[in-house]
Design an enzyme around this catalytic site. Structure first.
Site, PDB file in Angstrom:
ATOM      1  N   ARG A  58       0.818  -1.227   0.000  1.00 46.27           N
ATOM      2  CA  ARG A  58       0.000   0.000   0.000  1.00 46.27           C
ATOM      3  C   ARG A  58       0.844   1.266   0.000  1.00 46.27           C
ATOM      4  O   ARG A  58       0.654   2.156  -0.842  1.00 46.27           O
ATOM      5  CB  ARG A  58      -0.917   0.012   1.236  1.00 46.27           C
ATOM      6  CG  ARG A  58      -2.141  -0.835   1.109  1.00 46.27           C
ATOM      7  CD  ARG A  58      -2.520  -1.417   2.461  1.00 46.27           C
ATOM      8  NE  ARG A  58      -1.541  -2.417   2.814  1.00 46.27           N
ATOM      9  CZ  ARG A  58      -1.674  -3.716   2.515  1.00 46.27           C
ATOM     10  NH1 ARG A  58      -2.780  -4.147   2.000  1.00 46.27           N
ATOM     11  NH2 ARG A  58      -0.725  -4.586   2.774  1.00 46.27           N
ATOM     12  N   THR A  59       1.746   1.403   0.952  1.00 48.32           N
ATOM     13  CA  THR A  59       2.442   2.680   1.146  1.00 48.32           C
ATOM     14  C   THR A  59       3.320   3.009  -0.053  1.00 48.32           C
ATOM     15  O   THR A  59       3.328   4.136  -0.550  1.00 48.32           O
ATOM     16  CB  THR A  59       3.291   2.623   2.436  1.00 48.32           C
ATOM     17  OG1 THR A  59       2.489   2.070   3.476  1.00 48.32           O
ATOM     18  CG2 THR A  59       3.761   3.996   2.835  1.00 48.32           C
TER      19      THR A  59
ATOM     20  N   HIS B 234       4.277   5.575  11.810  1.00 48.03           N
ATOM     21  CA  HIS B 234       3.865   5.418  10.401  1.00 48.03           C
ATOM     22  C   HIS B 234       2.854   6.552  10.162  1.00 48.03           C
ATOM     23  O   HIS B 234       1.645   6.336  10.119  1.00 48.03           O
ATOM     24  CB  HIS B 234       3.234   4.040  10.207  1.00 48.03           C
ATOM     25  CG  HIS B 234       2.988   3.639   8.784  1.00 48.03           C
ATOM     26  ND1 HIS B 234       3.081   4.524   7.714  1.00 48.03           N
ATOM     27  CD2 HIS B 234       2.626   2.435   8.238  1.00 48.03           C
ATOM     28  CE1 HIS B 234       2.799   3.875   6.592  1.00 48.03           C
ATOM     29  NE2 HIS B 234       2.525   2.606   6.889  1.00 48.03           N
TER      30      HIS B 234
ATOM     31  N   LYS C  62      26.880  -4.758  -0.993  1.00 44.96           N
ATOM     32  CA  LYS C  62      28.350  -4.732  -1.112  1.00 44.96           C
ATOM     33  C   LYS C  62      28.983  -3.980   0.048  1.00 44.96           C
ATOM     34  O   LYS C  62      30.171  -3.701   0.052  1.00 44.96           O
ATOM     35  CB  LYS C  62      28.754  -4.050  -2.425  1.00 44.96           C
ATOM     36  CG  LYS C  62      28.259  -4.733  -3.674  1.00 44.96           C
ATOM     37  CD  LYS C  62      28.815  -4.010  -4.899  1.00 44.96           C
ATOM     38  CE  LYS C  62      27.797  -3.885  -5.989  1.00 44.96           C
ATOM     39  NZ  LYS C  62      28.164  -2.901  -7.002  1.00 44.96           N
TER      40      LYS C  62
ATOM     41  N   ARG D 215      11.135   3.902   4.125  1.00 50.99           N
ATOM     42  CA  ARG D 215      10.658   2.884   5.075  1.00 50.99           C
ATOM     43  C   ARG D 215      11.854   2.057   5.512  1.00 50.99           C
ATOM     44  O   ARG D 215      12.661   1.621   4.672  1.00 50.99           O
ATOM     45  CB  ARG D 215       9.602   1.971   4.451  1.00 50.99           C
ATOM     46  CG  ARG D 215       9.300   0.775   5.349  1.00 50.99           C
ATOM     47  CD  ARG D 215       8.133  -0.034   4.917  1.00 50.99           C
ATOM     48  NE  ARG D 215       6.877   0.665   5.138  1.00 50.99           N
ATOM     49  CZ  ARG D 215       5.675   0.094   5.028  1.00 50.99           C
ATOM     50  NH1 ARG D 215       5.585  -1.188   4.724  1.00 50.99           N
ATOM     51  NH2 ARG D 215       4.575   0.788   5.229  1.00 50.99           N
TER      52      ARG D 215
HETATM   53  N1   CP Z   1      -0.466  -0.403   5.967  1.00 46.14           N
HETATM   54  C1   CP Z   1       0.742  -0.505   5.370  1.00 46.14           C
HETATM   55  O1   CP Z   1       1.709   0.178   5.730  1.00 46.14           O
HETATM   56  O2   CP Z   1       0.799  -1.414   4.355  1.00 46.14           O
HETATM   57  P1   CP Z   1       2.097  -1.767   3.494  1.00 46.14           P
HETATM   58  O3   CP Z   1       3.059  -2.461   4.408  1.00 46.14           O
HETATM   59  O4   CP Z   1       1.585  -2.653   2.388  1.00 46.14           O
HETATM   60  O5   CP Z   1       2.670  -0.485   2.984  1.00 46.14           O
END
Ligand code: CP
Length: 325
Positions: free
Chosen positions: A70-71, A148, A98, A120
């Protein structure tokens, strides 16, 4: 064909943050500005204005060191909707293998002319570290168990759409609170906007002293169920747990899973959310996940608008001299 954004620029002029690192660091007014900007993008999309020119000539890099559906997709599409070029980075197959460091990797990508970095990472604080070493805006797309922010913003936006305001609502975050960055960001955001927040789950999955964040703790979902306006069902994070935190998945589902039987005892207008990915049959049964109270796919749709709003507000408009610091 892309168009320039025909919107009220006063929101952007009032925005002062360079990075989006967490909802802990935003005021209620700043959170509301993001929600309002997302609502404006939704209004434009409904009028057919799906491609806007505001980030034309800029580059957004997606730096994902952890899996995401999603993100990652949502940030990529949001950047494209605003006419930015996008760069997709995945740790496997990069020079990290590496021995290149995290910071060197990011600085090399930045040196290609990147304007905004979405990151992320499994380590809490990784986006904060990048914010100290890069000249670009850094957007936290999830850092370990810490925050998040865009997930919480899209959750809150979705609740606001369905209930009008957050003020006075009782929202439960159910499940694995200890390992959940979504829970932490939701707590900051919901409390700042005036909601009553209950965290609910097995005692082993609730952090010590969490009440200091202004939330109530419940270890029995059935006791609080009739009071809840919104229930956000967090995923059991099997990949982050060391195991042994509850006796069995079946017992967890029995005590904390949202199912048809519990729905009968919930409020008639209860809103069911889940950040995804969901473990069907664990936190939520398929009939509830796909039922009329579920807003799970609305959350995904709204995630695009929220990420557009964040990229837009954080974009430093060099032409007009805005600093965005
Ligand atoms: N909710 C969420 O962060 O989903 P993803 O891990 O698919 O990005």
């Amino acid at each position: 064909m892309s168009t320039a954004i025909p919107t009220d620029t006063s929101i952007k002029q009032r925005w002062t943050k360079r990075h989006l690192l967490g909802l802990e660091y935003l005021s209620a007014e700043e959170i509301t500005m993001i929600l309002d900007q997302a609502a404006e993008f939704k209004r434009l999309a409904e009028q057919g204005e799906t491609k806007l020119g505001v980030l034309s000539g800029t580059v957004v890099a997606n730096l994902f060191f952890e899996p995401s559906t999603r993100t990652r997709t949502s940030f990529g599409l949001a950047a494209k909707r605003l006419s930015a070029d996008t760069v997709e980075f995945t740790a496997s197959g990069s020079s990290l293998v590496k021995g290149e460091t995290f910071i060197d990797t990011a600085r090399n990508i930045e040196a290609m002319g990147v304007d905004q970095v979405v990151v992320r990472h499994s380590t809490p604080g990784a986006p904060h570290l990048l914010a100290q070493h890069l000249n670009t805006s850094v957007l936290n797309a999830g850092d370990g168990t810490h925050e998040h922010p865009t997930q919480a913003l899209l959750d809150i936006f979705t609740i606001r759409e369905h209930r009008g305001s957050l003020k006075g609502l009782t929202v439960a975050l159910v499940g694995d609170i200890s390992h959940s960055r979504v829970a932490r960001s939701n707590i900051w955001g919901l409390k700042k906007l005036g909601a009553r927040v209950i965290v609910c789950g097995p005692a082993t999955l609730i952090p010590k002293h969490v009440e200091r964040l202004g939330v109530e703790v419940a270890t029995n979902l059935d006791k609080v169920l009739p009071e809840l306006d919104c229930i956000n069902l967090l995923r059991i994070q099997f990949e982050r747990q060391r195991g042994g935190l509850f006796p069995s998945i079946a017992e967890y589902a029995h005590l904390f899973g949202m199912n048809g039987e519990r729905m009968k005892r919930a409020k008639d207008d209860v809103v069911i959310l889940a950040p995804g990915p969901i473990n069907r049959g664990v936190e939520i049964t398929p009939d509830v996940a796909d039922g009329k109270h579920s807003v799970i796919l609305d959350q995904v749709t709204n995630g695009l608008l929220i990420r557009m709003a964040c990229l837009y507000l954080l974009h430093v408009d060099k032409a007009s001299g805005e600093t965005g610091t």
